[in-house]
Design a protein around this motif. Structure first.
Motif, PDB file in Angstrom:
ATOM      1  N   ASP A 130       0.461  -1.354  -0.121  1.00  0.00           N
ATOM      2  CA  ASP A 130       0.006   0.142   0.071  1.00  0.00           C
ATOM      3  C   ASP A 130       0.997   1.410   0.248  1.00  0.00           C
ATOM      4  N   ARG A 131       2.323   1.312  -0.045  1.00  0.00           N
ATOM      5  CA  ARG A 131       3.364   1.898   0.056  1.00  0.00           C
ATOM      6  C   ARG A 131       3.474   2.665  -1.545  1.00  0.00           C
ATOM      7  N   VAL A 132       2.907   3.663  -1.974  1.00  0.00           N
ATOM      8  CA  VAL A 132       3.157   5.198  -3.308  1.00  0.00           C
ATOM      9  C   VAL A 132       5.507   4.583  -2.950  1.00  0.00           C
ATOM     10  N   THR A 133       6.015   4.124  -3.890  1.00  0.00           N
ATOM     11  CA  THR A 133       7.410   4.069  -4.321  1.00  0.00           C
ATOM     12  C   THR A 133       7.266   4.770  -5.646  1.00  0.00           C
ATOM     13  N   GLY A 134       6.285   5.205  -6.117  1.00  0.00           N
ATOM     14  CA  GLY A 134       7.726   6.213  -7.740  1.00  0.00           C
ATOM     15  C   GLY A 134       6.359   6.685  -8.519  1.00  0.00           C
ATOM     16  N   VAL A 135       5.627   8.203  -8.802  1.00  0.00           N
ATOM     17  CA  VAL A 135       5.599   8.377  -9.907  1.00  0.00           C
ATOM     18  C   VAL A 135       5.554   8.817 -10.969  1.00  0.00           C
ATOM     19  N   ILE A 136       5.148   8.775 -11.837  1.00  0.00           N
ATOM     20  CA  ILE A 136       6.251   8.443 -13.345  1.00  0.00           C
ATOM     21  C   ILE A 136       5.560   9.106 -14.468  1.00  0.00           C
ATOM     22  N   ASP A 137       6.026   9.106 -15.371  1.00  0.00           N
ATOM     23  CA  ASP A 137       5.450   9.626 -16.433  1.00  0.00           C
ATOM     24  C   ASP A 137       5.015  11.308 -17.322  1.00  0.00           C
ATOM     25  N   PHE A 138       5.397  11.732 -16.658  1.00  0.00           N
ATOM     26  CA  PHE A 138       5.076  13.138 -16.602  1.00  0.00           C
ATOM     27  C   PHE A 138       5.153  13.765 -17.612  1.00  0.00           C
ATOM     28  N   TYR A 139       4.864  12.903 -18.825  1.00  0.00           N
ATOM     29  CA  TYR A 139       5.319  13.890 -20.427  1.00  0.00           C
ATOM     30  C   TYR A 139       3.329  14.347 -21.065  1.00  0.00           C
ATOM     31  N   PHE A 140       2.420  14.267 -20.183  1.00  0.00           N
ATOM     32  CA  PHE A 140       1.637  15.564 -20.516  1.00  0.00           C
ATOM     33  C   PHE A 140       1.586  16.839 -19.157  1.00  0.00           C
ATOM     34  N   ALA A 141       2.503  16.417 -18.297  1.00  0.00           N
ATOM     35  CA  ALA A 141       2.391  17.651 -17.560  1.00  0.00           C
ATOM     36  C   ALA A 141       2.195  19.224 -17.872  1.00  0.00           C
ATOM     37  N   CYS A 142       1.677  19.627 -17.346  1.00  0.00           N
ATOM     38  CA  CYS A 142       1.149  21.460 -17.847  1.00  0.00           C
ATOM     39  C   CYS A 142       0.508  21.803 -16.912  1.00  0.00           C
ATOM     40  N   THR A 143       0.347  23.453 -16.754  1.00  0.00           N
ATOM     41  CA  THR A 143       0.368  24.757 -16.326  1.00  0.00           C
ATOM     42  C   THR A 143      -1.316  24.163 -16.444  1.00  0.00           C
ATOM     43  N   GLU A 144      -2.340  23.914 -15.604  1.00  0.00           N
ATOM     44  CA  GLU A 144      -4.189  23.812 -15.252  1.00  0.00           C
ATOM     45  C   GLU A 144      -4.426  23.896 -14.392  1.00  0.00           C
ATOM     46  N   VAL A 145      -6.031  23.904 -14.076  1.00  0.00           N
ATOM     47  CA  VAL A 145      -6.761  23.662 -12.789  1.00  0.00           C
ATOM     48  C   VAL A 145      -6.046  22.665 -12.318  1.00  0.00           C
ATOM     49  N   ARG A 146      -6.198  22.908 -11.245  1.00  0.00           N
ATOM     50  CA  ARG A 146      -4.848  22.339 -10.097  1.00  0.00           C
ATOM     51  C   ARG A 146      -6.221  20.826  -9.700  1.00  0.00           C
ATOM     52  N   ALA A 147      -6.812  21.408  -9.023  1.00  0.00           N
ATOM     53  CA  ALA A 147      -7.897  19.721  -9.275  1.00  0.00           C
ATOM     54  C   ALA A 147      -8.652  19.171 -10.374  1.00  0.00           C
ATOM     55  N   TYR A 148      -8.403  19.867 -11.633  1.00  0.00           N
ATOM     56  CA  TYR A 148      -9.021  19.094 -12.790  1.00  0.00           C
ATOM     57  C   TYR A 148      -7.460  17.410 -12.615  1.00  0.00           C
ATOM     58  N   ASP A 149      -6.618  17.740 -12.286  1.00  0.00           N
ATOM     59  CA  ASP A 149      -5.690  17.056 -12.324  1.00  0.00           C
ATOM     60  C   ASP A 149      -5.663  15.978 -11.180  1.00  0.00           C
ATOM     61  N   LEU A 150      -7.257  16.157 -10.199  1.00  0.00           N
ATOM     62  CA  LEU A 150      -7.826  15.531  -9.501  1.00  0.00           C
ATOM     63  C   LEU A 150      -8.686  14.177 -10.147  1.00  0.00           C
ATOM     64  N   ALA A 151      -9.541  14.849 -10.972  1.00  0.00           N
ATOM     65  CA  ALA A 151     -10.655  14.614 -11.683  1.00  0.00           C
ATOM     66  C   ALA A 151      -9.785  13.866 -12.371  1.00  0.00           C
ATOM     67  N   VAL A 152      -8.624  14.190 -13.414  1.00  0.00           N
ATOM     68  CA  VAL A 152      -8.098  13.076 -14.674  1.00  0.00           C
ATOM     69  C   VAL A 152      -8.542  11.243 -12.973  1.00  0.00           C
ATOM     70  N   MET A 153      -7.127  11.733 -12.233  1.00  0.00           N
ATOM     71  CA  MET A 153      -7.287  10.259 -11.378  1.00  0.00           C
ATOM     72  C   MET A 153      -8.136   9.865 -10.734  1.00  0.00           C
ATOM     73  N   HIS A 154      -8.911  10.280 -10.590  1.00  0.00           N
ATOM     74  CA  HIS A 154     -11.230  10.158 -10.316  1.00  0.00           C
ATOM     75  C   HIS A 154     -11.429   9.172 -11.195  1.00  0.00           C
ATOM     76  N   GLY A 155     -11.555   9.421 -12.403  1.00  0.00           N
ATOM     77  CA  GLY A 155     -11.575   8.436 -13.269  1.00  0.00           C
ATOM     78  C   GLY A 155     -11.230   7.658 -13.637  1.00  0.00           C
ATOM     79  N   ALA A 156      -9.309   7.624 -13.599  1.00  0.00           N
ATOM     80  CA  ALA A 156      -8.509   6.524 -14.044  1.00  0.00           C
ATOM     81  C   ALA A 156      -8.571   5.419 -12.772  1.00  0.00           C
ATOM     82  N   TRP A 157      -9.134   5.662 -11.787  1.00  0.00           N
ATOM     83  CA  TRP A 157      -9.055   5.129 -10.811  1.00  0.00           C
ATOM     84  C   TRP A 157     -10.398   4.181 -10.427  1.00  0.00           C
ATOM     85  N   ALA A 158     -10.705   5.524 -10.633  1.00  0.00           N
ATOM     86  CA  ALA A 158     -12.257   4.764  -9.268  1.00  0.00           C
ATOM     87  C   ALA A 158     -13.650   3.281 -10.904  1.00  0.00           C
ATOM     88  N   PHE A 159     -13.024   3.889 -11.844  1.00  0.00           N
ATOM     89  CA  PHE A 159     -13.440   2.804 -13.119  1.00  0.00           C
ATOM     90  C   PHE A 159     -13.051   1.411 -13.384  1.00  0.00           C
TER      91      PHE A 159
END
Length: 318
Positions: free
Chosen positions: A204-233
């Protein structure tokens, strides 16, 4: 398969002489991923990831990505910065492609995350956002809201080949989401692609966050929305796991915080995130040859997410 550019042992051995990284022992292509060519490289000193950046990653964007990774690594976050050579250079060229030798991180990506794993990953996102508060470089979001209507138009009537009547439904969704898109929310550098396969874990421990090649400047909470859709379905977008969805929101809010305005905007941000991945998948689905080495991803998996958020979003994030 995600090894588009072949690297010979001789060329890799010469490449490694630029670094204090030891001599080549072995190199194996990594099949996961769709954007770049990746190799697991073992030397007499350590393990590394060799990444060759293919056409979808612009060479001009690499300094932003490398600076962001260096910033996060300096703050102690588990990210994989590029290794500098003896002259302090991070970005090189190999086999005609921009290339970086990257720190190897232990861990595996989970296919079916548990709520505990989802919460830990969301906490890692919150910690990342906190660490980026003083990161000053910016990169426009090339796949942000301004591009959704033009991309839908480029897909055009071919959308109806994916599902009957889809073109008209997509236009309505684009209009609805853009009309409701929030203004004035905090912006920062974000990951923008934090799917389970971009998080490495041991238990249950995070050892790495990788693949930042879509990283950009954006509404910060949009990042959470992307994650929610990717993990919860599930992968097909047919089953929503409410426990994991709650774990994502709670993990992030506990690590970084979530304002009332950001929480209120999450339903439309989640629709927008689903629309972004639907449109890019639809474009690839319609324009990737059937015999290409890249496996096309079903765009309808994200259309189902969009419809779910449109119907239930307000209740999900209350």
């Amino acid at each position: 398969m995600a090894v588009y550019t072949q690297v010979s042992a001789e060329a890799l051995s010469r490449f490694l002489t630029r670094f204090d990284a030891g001599e080549l022992v072995s190199a194996k292509g990594i099949a996961e991923g769709v954007e770049n060519s990746n190799y697991l490289v073992e030397t007499t000193r350590d393990r590394f990831i060799l990444t060759l950046y293919e056409k979808r990653v612009a060479a001009a964007d690499l300094p932003f990505f490398m600076a962001l990774l260096d910033h996060l690594a300096d703050k102690g976050l588990p990210v994989p910065p590029a290794i500098k050579d003896r002259q302090g250079v991070e970005i090189h060229e190999l086999e005609g492609r921009p290339a970086c030798l990257i720190r190897f991180l232990p861990g595996v990506s989970v296919s079916h995350p548990t709520p505990a794993q989802a919460q830990a990953a969301a906490q890692a996102m919150g910690q990342m956002h906190a660490a980026l508060a003083d990161f000053t470089l910016e990169r426009p979001n090339a796949l942000g809201p301004e591009g959704w209507a033009p991309l839908a138009e480029r897909c055009g009537k071919d959308l109806d080949a994916i599902a009957p009547g889809l073109r008209g439904d997509v236009q309505k969704a684009v209009d609805r989401v853009l009309t409701a898109w929030p203004a004035g929310l905090p912006r920062s550098a974000i990951h923008a692609d934090l799917f389970p396969d971009n998080v490495l874990m041991l238990g249950d421990r995070v050892t790495g966050v990788i693949d930042f090649y879509f990283a950009c400047t954006e509404v910060r909470a949009y990042d959470l929305a992307v994650m929610h859709g990717a993990w919860a379905f599930d992968g097909a977008g047919k089953r929503f796991d409410a426990e994991i969805g709650t774990a994502v929101i709670n993990g992030y809010a506990g690590a970084f915080g979530l304002s009332d305005a950001e929480r209120a905007a999450l339903p439309v941000l989640a629709e927008g995130a689903a629309l972004r991945f639907f449109l890019t998948r639809a474009w690839d689905w319609l324009n990737t040859p059937a015999d290409a080495m890249v496996t096309r991803k079903d765009p309808l998996a994200y259309w189902r997410r969009l419809e779910f958020y449109a119907a239930h979003g307000s209740a999900l994030f209350a």
